[in-house]
Design a protein around this motif. Structure first.
Motif, PDB file in Angstrom:
ATOM      1  N   THR A 124       0.842  -1.188   0.000  1.00 15.87           N
ATOM      2  CA  THR A 124       0.000   0.000   0.000  1.00 15.87           C
ATOM      3  C   THR A 124       0.884   1.247   0.000  1.00 15.87           C
ATOM      4  N   ASP A 125       0.292   2.375  -0.330  1.00 12.63           N
ATOM      5  CA  ASP A 125       1.061   3.609  -0.406  1.00 12.63           C
ATOM      6  C   ASP A 125       1.578   4.074   0.954  1.00 12.63           C
ATOM      7  N   ASP A 126       0.990   3.578   2.039  1.00 16.87           N
ATOM      8  CA  ASP A 126       1.471   3.990   3.361  1.00 16.87           C
ATOM      9  C   ASP A 126       2.526   3.048   3.926  1.00 16.87           C
ATOM     10  N   GLY A 127       3.034   2.124   3.106  1.00 22.55           N
ATOM     11  CA  GLY A 127       4.163   1.305   3.522  1.00 22.55           C
ATOM     12  C   GLY A 127       3.836  -0.077   4.028  1.00 22.55           C
ATOM     13  N   ARG A 128       2.556  -0.446   4.081  1.00 19.33           N
ATOM     14  CA  ARG A 128       2.208  -1.814   4.473  1.00 19.33           C
ATOM     15  C   ARG A 128       2.450  -2.760   3.304  1.00 19.33           C
ATOM     16  N   ALA A 129       2.781  -3.996   3.603  1.00 18.12           N
ATOM     17  CA  ALA A 129       2.975  -4.996   2.552  1.00 18.12           C
ATOM     18  C   ALA A 129       2.736  -6.382   3.133  1.00 18.12           C
ATOM     19  N   ALA A 130       2.245  -7.288   2.307  1.00 16.94           N
ATOM     20  CA  ALA A 130       2.043  -8.677   2.733  1.00 16.94           C
ATOM     21  C   ALA A 130       1.994  -9.567   1.511  1.00 16.94           C
ATOM     22  N   HIS A 131       2.586 -10.733   1.639  1.00 23.10           N
ATOM     23  CA  HIS A 131       2.480 -11.762   0.605  1.00 23.10           C
ATOM     24  C   HIS A 131       2.265 -13.119   1.270  1.00 23.10           C
ATOM     25  N   VAL A 132       1.347 -13.866   0.687  1.00 20.96           N
ATOM     26  CA  VAL A 132       1.013 -15.202   1.165  1.00 20.96           C
ATOM     27  C   VAL A 132       1.305 -16.186   0.040  1.00 20.96           C
ATOM     28  N   ALA A 133       1.963 -17.291   0.363  1.00 21.09           N
ATOM     29  CA  ALA A 133       2.259 -18.329  -0.623  1.00 21.09           C
ATOM     30  C   ALA A 133       1.705 -19.658  -0.144  1.00 21.09           C
ATOM     31  N   VAL A 134       1.243 -20.467  -1.089  1.00 28.58           N
ATOM     32  CA  VAL A 134       0.836 -21.837  -0.788  1.00 28.58           C
ATOM     33  C   VAL A 134       1.571 -22.769  -1.738  1.00 28.58           C
ATOM     34  N   THR A 135       1.623 -24.047  -1.385  1.00 26.24           N
ATOM     35  CA  THR A 135       2.485 -24.976  -2.103  1.00 26.24           C
ATOM     36  C   THR A 135       1.712 -25.987  -2.932  1.00 26.24           C
ATOM     37  N   GLU A 180      -6.872 -15.207  -1.551  1.00 32.86           N
ATOM     38  CA  GLU A 180      -6.958 -13.750  -1.648  1.00 32.86           C
ATOM     39  C   GLU A 180      -7.411 -13.136  -0.327  1.00 32.86           C
ATOM     40  N   ARG A 181      -8.351 -13.806   0.324  1.00 34.51           N
ATOM     41  CA  ARG A 181      -8.811 -13.288   1.624  1.00 34.51           C
ATOM     42  C   ARG A 181      -7.683 -13.329   2.647  1.00 34.51           C
ATOM     43  N   ALA A 182      -6.859 -14.360   2.575  1.00 31.43           N
ATOM     44  CA  ALA A 182      -5.723 -14.434   3.491  1.00 31.43           C
ATOM     45  C   ALA A 182      -4.757 -13.270   3.258  1.00 31.43           C
ATOM     46  N   ALA A 183      -4.502 -12.958   1.979  1.00 34.53           N
ATOM     47  CA  ALA A 183      -3.630 -11.823   1.664  1.00 34.53           C
ATOM     48  C   ALA A 183      -4.268 -10.513   2.125  1.00 34.53           C
ATOM     49  N   ASP A 184      -5.570 -10.372   1.920  1.00 36.30           N
ATOM     50  CA  ASP A 184      -6.265  -9.154   2.380  1.00 36.30           C
ATOM     51  C   ASP A 184      -6.205  -9.023   3.893  1.00 36.30           C
ATOM     52  N   ALA A 185      -6.402 -10.154   4.588  1.00 37.15           N
ATOM     53  CA  ALA A 185      -6.347 -10.121   6.052  1.00 37.15           C
ATOM     54  C   ALA A 185      -4.979  -9.671   6.534  1.00 37.15           C
ATOM     55  N   ALA A 186      -3.933 -10.118   5.818  1.00 39.87           N
ATOM     56  CA  ALA A 186      -2.585  -9.724   6.206  1.00 39.87           C
ATOM     57  C   ALA A 186      -2.348  -8.240   5.967  1.00 39.87           C
ATOM     58  N   LEU A 187      -2.867  -7.707   4.873  1.00 41.01           N
ATOM     59  CA  LEU A 187      -2.692  -6.281   4.587  1.00 41.01           C
ATOM     60  C   LEU A 187      -3.551  -5.387   5.471  1.00 41.01           C
ATOM     61  N   CYS A 188      -4.649  -5.928   5.952  1.00 38.89           N
ATOM     62  CA  CYS A 188      -5.587  -5.123   6.762  1.00 38.89           C
ATOM     63  C   CYS A 188      -5.422  -5.332   8.257  1.00 38.89           C
ATOM     64  N   ARG A 189      -4.470  -6.137   8.684  1.00 35.48           N
ATOM     65  CA  ARG A 189      -4.363  -6.467  10.105  1.00 35.48           C
ATOM     66  C   ARG A 189      -3.983  -5.244  10.942  1.00 35.48           C
TER      67      ARG A 189
END
Length: 396
Positions: A363-374, A387-396
Motif C-alpha cells: 500500500t502507499d502507506d508502507g504496508r505490505a504482505a504476501h502469502v504463498a501456498v504450495t 486472496e482473503r488471506a492476503a487481504d487479512a494480512a494487509l488489513c491487520r
C-alpha cells in the motif's frame, strides 16, 4: 495468473488471466515428481516474530491454518510488514509431505507472474534512460519478428505489451506437457502460429506472450541477458537477498524452500513437482523469491526507489481487469491495483506456477504482505480463500 484450465502462468488473485499449461503439467509431474500419500500434518505453530496473544488470535495465522485445514494446501507461508517496517512471518502445514518436515520460515517459492512486474520495471527504467519508447512499436526494437494472422509488430506498442492490450495470443495455452528447456523465441513462435485475439489497443486480455516480447526487447536494447539486467537493476539495487532468475537448465530451488505439489483431482495423490525447468515462464513467470523479498520489492517500487516519478505514474495508469483479477481490479504496466476490504488499494501482481501460488501486494502507506501456498489452486473457492488471506494480512 488465473485460468479455468489453469495451465501455464496464471494471474494472481484468483481470477483468470493467462492460463496454466494445458494439463497443469500433470504428465510432467509424473516424470519429475515423487508420488506421496497420506494425510497432511496439522498446521504448524506460528513462526511469527511476535507471538500473537491467546486472547486475540492472529487473523493471519488463522487464515493460513484454514488454507491447510480446509483447502488442502500442504503448506502456507506469509510475511507481513507494517507501515513502520516491522515484519512478522508465519507458516502452517508441512514443508515436505513425504517427511513431515517443518515449513521453512520465509522459504523460497516460485513466484510465477510476479515476474512480470520485475520485467516491467526494467523496461520502464530503459524508458527513463531514453532507450525505449512506451509508444514506439515492437518493430522498432525487434524488426520483422512479430508477424502472424492479424498480428503485425509495426502496430503493437511497448505500452500495449506491458498492459496486455496487444491482442497477442497466449503461448502458454498451446504448450504440451513435456518438461524441457524452452528458448524465448520458441515461446513466441508458438503464439504466432495462432491468430490475434483482437486488434491492438481495442481490448484488454492477459497474455504471457506480451512479457516474452518485453524481455526480448530488454535483451536487444541492453545487449545483455534478461536475468543479468533483473539482477543488476533490481535485485542487487534494493538488496533482495533471496530472489533470483534461474539460469537455463536450473530446475532446483537454491535455498530453503517448501516442496511444491500438484493434485490431479480432489481424491488423487499429491505429486511433488518442486524441481522443474521453469524456462517456459521466462520473462512472464520464471523467478524465485520469498514473501519478505516480495514485500521489499513492492514497497521499494511504490516509494520511488526503482523508477523516476514519471515512469512510476505510467506504471500506475490502469485499465479495468476485473475479468481476470476480480471486482474493482485494474491493470497498469505490469502492476495490479485491487481494493482492500479495509479501504484503500493494494498494488502488486500475484502469480501461479506449477506447485506454488502467491498473492499479496503493498500500500502507499508502507504496508505490505504476501502469502504463498504450495499447491496450484484449481477451484474458485480456494483462490478466493487465498486472496482473503492476503487481504487479512494487509488489513491487520
Amino acid at each position: 495468473m488465473r485460468g479455468q484450465t489453469r495451465q501455464g502462468l496464471r494471474s494472481p488473485g484468483g481470477q483468470q488471466g493467462g492460463r496454466w499449461r494445458r494439463t497443469l503439467c500433470a504428465a510432467a509431474a509424473v516424470a519429475i515428481g515423487v508420488m506421496t500419500q497420506g494425510a497432511l500434518a496439522p498446521p504448524a505453530a506460528s513462526d511469527s516474530a511476535v507471538t500473537p496473544t491467546a486472547a486475540r488470535p492472529d487473523a493471519v495465522q488463522q487464515s493460513l491454518n484454514a488454507l491447510v485445514r480446509d483447502d488442502g494446501m500442504p503448506a502456507a507461508l506469509a510475511s507481513v510488514q507494517d507501515r513502520n517496517g516491522r515484519t512478522r512471518t508465519y507458516t502452517a502445514g508441512v514443508g515436505d509431505v513425504a517427511t513431515g518436515s517443518k515449513v521453512p520460515k520465509d522459504g523460497q517459492v516460485r513466484i510465477g507472474s510476479n515476474t512480470k512486474t520485475f520485467t516491467a520495471v526494467v523496461v520502464l527504467q530503459l524508458v527513463a534512460e531514453g532507450k525505449v519508447g512506451l509508444d514506439a512499436s515492437v518493430d522498432t526494437y525487434l524488426p520483422g519478428l512479430v508477424r502472424g494472422e492479424g498480428i503485425d509488430g509495426r502496430r503493437i506498442t511497448v505500452r500495449q505489451l506491458l498492459q496486455h492490450t496487444s491482442g497477442l495470443p497466449n503461448y502458454s495455452n498451446y504448450l504440451g506437457d513435456d518438461v524441457r528447456y524452452y528458448a524465448p523465441r520458441e515461446l513466441l513462435a508458438t503464439a504466432l502460429r495462432h491468430p490475434a485475439d483482437f486488434p491492438p489497443g481495442t481490448r484488454w486480455k492477459y497474455s504471457n506472450t506480451n512479457y516474452v516480447l518485453a524481455g526480448l526487447i530488454v535483451q536487444k536494447v541492453t545487449g545483455r541477458p534478461l536475468g543479468e539486467e533483473l539482477d543488476r537493476r533490481i535485485i542487487k539495487r534494493i538488496g533482495l537477498r533471496h530472489t533470483y532468475f534461474p539460469a537455463p537448465g536450473d530446475a532446483s530451488i537454491r535455498e530453503r524452500h517448501p516442496h511444491g505439489y500438484y493434485r490431479e483431482s480432489a481424491d488423487a495423490r499429491l505429486r511433488d513437482i518442486t524441481e522443474t525447468d521453469p524456462s517456459w515462464g521466462w520473462a512472464a513467470g520464471q523467478m524465485v523469491s520469498t514473501s519478505s523479498d516480495l514485500n521489499r520489492f513492492f514497497t521499494a517500487l511504490l516509494a520511488g526507489r526503482l523508477l523516476p516519478a514519471a515512469q512510476l505514474a505510467q506504471m500506475r495508469s490502469t485499465v479495468p481487469a476485473e475479468a481476470t483479477f476480480g471486482s474493482g481490479s485494474r491493470y497498469g504496466l505490469g502492476l495490479v491495483s485491487r481494493p482492500l476490504p479495509c479501504g484503500g488499494l493494494s498494488w502488486g501482481h500475484g502469480g501461479s506456477f506449477p506447485g506454488y501460488e502467491t498473492r499479496g501486494g503493498a500500500t502507499d502507506d508502507g504496508r505490505a504482505a504476501h502469502v504463498a501456498v504450495t499447491m496450484q489452486l484449481t477451484d474458485e473457492a480456494g483462490r478466493k480463500n487465498l486472496e482473503r488471506a492476503a487481504d487479512a494480512a494487509l488489513c491487520r
